[in-house]
Design a protein around this motif. Structure first.
Motif, mmCIF file in Angstrom:
data_model
loop_
_atom_site.group_PDB
_atom_site.id
_atom_site.type_symbol
_atom_site.label_atom_id
_atom_site.label_comp_id
_atom_site.label_asym_id
_atom_site.label_seq_id
_atom_site.Cartn_x
_atom_site.Cartn_y
_atom_site.Cartn_z
ATOM 1 N N CYS A 83 27.139 23.025 86.145
ATOM 2 C CA CYS A 83 26.631 23.967 84.615
ATOM 3 C C CYS A 83 26.018 23.111 83.924
ATOM 4 O O CYS A 83 25.112 22.901 83.090
ATOM 5 C CB CYS A 83 27.614 24.522 84.440
ATOM 6 N N TYR A 99 28.159 30.261 96.727
ATOM 7 C CA TYR A 99 28.181 30.041 95.448
ATOM 8 C C TYR A 99 29.234 31.231 95.949
ATOM 9 O O TYR A 99 28.891 32.412 96.259
ATOM 10 C CB TYR A 99 27.927 31.034 94.638
ATOM 11 N N LYS A 101 31.563 33.919 94.725
ATOM 12 C CA LYS A 101 31.726 34.766 93.527
ATOM 13 C C LYS A 101 32.490 35.429 93.687
ATOM 14 O O LYS A 101 32.817 36.243 94.361
ATOM 15 C CB LYS A 101 30.384 35.977 93.847
ATOM 16 N N ASN A 142 27.427 32.213 85.341
ATOM 17 C CA ASN A 142 26.585 32.311 86.058
ATOM 18 C C ASN A 142 24.850 32.172 86.310
ATOM 19 O O ASN A 142 24.913 32.028 87.740
ATOM 20 C CB ASN A 142 26.549 33.849 85.941
ATOM 21 N N GLN A 143 24.472 31.770 85.410
ATOM 22 C CA GLN A 143 22.551 31.535 85.569
ATOM 23 C C GLN A 143 22.406 30.133 86.287
ATOM 24 O O GLN A 143 21.667 30.415 86.718
ATOM 25 C CB GLN A 143 22.140 31.616 84.078
ATOM 26 N N TYR A 145 24.561 28.878 88.508
ATOM 27 C CA TYR A 145 25.727 29.147 89.982
ATOM 28 C C TYR A 145 24.921 29.959 90.203
ATOM 29 O O TYR A 145 24.479 29.968 91.940
ATOM 30 C CB TYR A 145 27.349 30.021 89.910
ATOM 31 N N LEU A 146 23.972 31.064 90.232
ATOM 32 C CA LEU A 146 23.021 31.794 90.897
ATOM 33 C C LEU A 146 21.880 30.902 91.274
ATOM 34 O O LEU A 146 21.062 31.969 91.733
ATOM 35 C CB LEU A 146 22.763 33.333 89.761
ATOM 36 N N GLN A 147 22.039 29.808 91.493
ATOM 37 C CA GLN A 147 20.906 29.305 91.427
ATOM 38 C C GLN A 147 21.453 28.929 93.052
ATOM 39 O O GLN A 147 20.243 28.519 93.547
ATOM 40 C CB GLN A 147 20.816 28.046 90.148
ATOM 41 N N ILE A 151 24.636 33.249 98.549
ATOM 42 C CA ILE A 151 25.882 33.725 96.717
ATOM 43 C C ILE A 151 26.776 34.782 98.327
ATOM 44 O O ILE A 151 26.560 36.067 98.435
ATOM 45 C CB ILE A 151 25.341 34.606 95.712
ATOM 46 N N LYS A 153 30.566 37.514 98.286
ATOM 47 C CA LYS A 153 30.864 38.165 98.043
ATOM 48 C C LYS A 153 32.504 37.628 98.436
ATOM 49 O O LYS A 153 32.735 36.998 99.583
ATOM 50 C CB LYS A 153 30.972 39.556 98.358
#
Ligand code: S3P
Length: 167
Positions: A83, A99, A101, A142-143, A145-147, A151, A153
């Motif tokens: 981050c 990631y 999540k 999150n902005q 991590y979401l790169q 992703i 679950k």
């Protein structure tokens, strides 16, 4: 296979899963917190206490810049590393970033059960404070991590699934 890099909030299971992946792939396992602790000769908590968070973030950046994109490894990153300081770009250069999540509720449950003394940002927080802290930080983080191109679950956070999606 490319190097594998696990990102996500504190308590999401990066180190546990990272070790298993490295063992399965027979490549070195690196944990950024441990690597930084070893070269500083201090624990993460001691680094925060003695030198402050910015100093720790600089050590994280230095550690990342020293890694060689041609090497093969599994890297588990500290929760804040992706981050700051364009680190997510660097991580994406180094390998396949995944990631892990989890919901704030799940993270709170896990972190309440873990040893909080190892994590200066949440040390001494009550359950209520911790839940609020996680919800706020996760929203902000999150902005970054979401790169990650992958992703995962909760149910997908296992060696078998990861090897399948990366093969
Ligand atoms: C941090 C997460 C920790 C560690 C440091 C800061 C963060 O790593 O790097 O305490 O900012 O989220 P883990 O995610 O392995 O707990």
């Amino acid at each position: 296979m490319k190097s594998i890099i696990l990102v996500g909030f504190m308590g999401c299971g990066k180190s546990t899963l990272g070790k298993k992946l490295a063992k399965k792939l027979n490549v070195p396992f690196l944990d950024s917190d441990h690597e930084i602790e070893a070269s500083a000769g201090l624990s993460v908590s001691q680094i925060f206490e003695k030198h402050g968070e910015t100093y720790f973030r600089n050590l994280e950046r230095e550690f990342l810049m020293k890694l060689n994109p041609n090497d093969n490894f599994v890297l588990s990153t500290g929760g804040g590393m992706p981050c700051l300081n364009e680190n997510m770009n660097r991580l994406n250069e180094l390998g396949a970033v995944l990631y892990l999540k989890l919901s704030p509720q799940e993270l709170t449950k896990r972190l309440l059960a873990a040893k909080k003394t190892k994590r200066p940002l949440i040390e001494g927080k009550t359950a209520e404070d911790l839940q609020l802290f996680i919800a706020e930080r996760l929203e902000a983080r999150n902005q970054f991590y979401l790169q990650a191109p992958f992703i995962l679950k909760g149910k997908e956070q296992n060696v078998k699934h990861i090897l399948e999606i990366l093969s």
